[in-house]
Design a protein around this motif. Sequence first.
Motif, short mmCIF file in Angstrom:
data_model
loop_
_atom_site.label_atom_id
_atom_site.label_comp_id
_atom_site.label_asym_id
_atom_site.label_seq_id
_atom_site.Cartn_x
_atom_site.Cartn_y
_atom_site.Cartn_z
N GLU A 164 1.98 -5.67 -10.76
CA GLU A 164 2.57 -4.44 -10.22
C GLU A 164 1.68 -3.24 -10.52
O GLU A 164 1.48 -2.36 -9.68
CB GLU A 164 3.97 -4.23 -10.80
CG GLU A 164 5.00 -5.21 -10.28
CD GLU A 164 6.32 -5.18 -11.05
OE1 GLU A 164 6.43 -4.41 -12.04
OE2 GLU A 164 7.22 -5.93 -10.67
N GLU A 165 1.12 -3.19 -11.73
CA GLU A 165 0.23 -2.09 -12.09
C GLU A 165 -1.03 -2.11 -11.23
O GLU A 165 -1.50 -1.06 -10.80
CB GLU A 165 -0.14 -2.18 -13.58
CG GLU A 165 0.99 -1.83 -14.51
CD GLU A 165 0.63 -2.05 -15.98
OE1 GLU A 165 -0.57 -2.12 -16.31
OE2 GLU A 165 1.56 -2.18 -16.79
N CYS A 166 -1.57 -3.29 -10.99
CA CYS A 166 -2.76 -3.42 -10.13
C CYS A 166 -2.47 -2.93 -8.72
O CYS A 166 -3.29 -2.24 -8.11
CB CYS A 166 -3.25 -4.86 -10.10
SG CYS A 166 -4.06 -5.40 -11.61
N GLN A 167 -1.30 -3.28 -8.19
CA GLN A 167 -0.92 -2.85 -6.85
C GLN A 167 -0.81 -1.32 -6.80
O GLN A 167 -1.28 -0.69 -5.86
CB GLN A 167 0.40 -3.50 -6.43
CG GLN A 167 0.82 -3.18 -5.01
CD GLN A 167 -0.18 -3.65 -3.97
OE1 GLN A 167 -0.81 -4.69 -4.12
NE2 GLN A 167 -0.35 -2.88 -2.92
N GLU A 227 -3.06 1.30 -4.50
CA GLU A 227 -2.47 2.30 -3.62
C GLU A 227 -2.99 3.69 -3.97
O GLU A 227 -3.30 4.49 -3.08
CB GLU A 227 -0.94 2.25 -3.72
CG GLU A 227 -0.35 0.99 -3.11
CD GLU A 227 1.12 0.80 -3.41
OE1 GLU A 227 1.75 1.70 -4.02
OE2 GLU A 227 1.66 -0.25 -3.05
N LYS A 228 -3.08 4.01 -5.25
CA LYS A 228 -3.60 5.31 -5.66
C LYS A 228 -5.05 5.48 -5.22
O LYS A 228 -5.44 6.54 -4.75
CB LYS A 228 -3.48 5.48 -7.17
CG LYS A 228 -2.08 5.75 -7.64
CD LYS A 228 -2.04 5.93 -9.15
CE LYS A 228 -0.62 6.19 -9.62
NZ LYS A 228 -0.55 6.35 -11.07
N LEU A 229 -5.84 4.42 -5.37
CA LEU A 229 -7.24 4.48 -4.95
C LEU A 229 -7.34 4.69 -3.45
O LEU A 229 -8.13 5.52 -2.99
CB LEU A 229 -7.97 3.19 -5.34
CG LEU A 229 -9.44 3.11 -4.98
CD1 LEU A 229 -10.23 4.20 -5.70
CD2 LEU A 229 -10.00 1.74 -5.35
N PHE A 230 -6.50 4.01 -2.68
CA PHE A 230 -6.48 4.18 -1.23
C PHE A 230 -6.14 5.62 -0.88
O PHE A 230 -6.80 6.25 -0.07
CB PHE A 230 -5.48 3.22 -0.60
CG PHE A 230 -5.20 3.51 0.85
CD1 PHE A 230 -6.13 3.21 1.83
CD2 PHE A 230 -4.01 4.11 1.24
CE1 PHE A 230 -5.89 3.49 3.16
CE2 PHE A 230 -3.75 4.39 2.56
CZ PHE A 230 -4.69 4.08 3.53
#
Length: 80
Positions: free
Chosen positions: A33-36, A40-43
Amino acid sequence: MDQTEKLLMGIENILSVASDLVQEVDRLKRVEEECQMLKEKLFLKQLTTSEQDVFALTLDGHSITEMQNILFREESTIKN
């Protein structure tokens, strides 16, 4: 030590290992979940502020016309 005691010890060991596995699965789910969230933040960081606004409104289900009224932008700007 008779067979019953050995069997009980074996069962206790299996339950202990199973408990450890359940805890590890929970930990891995949190990591996933943290990776996802980081993806999303990077995107989103790759988008301009205006693009982020349009993206957020799109996710909320707003039409282009609604976005025009909310953002005070032309249709072509929103589409781009």
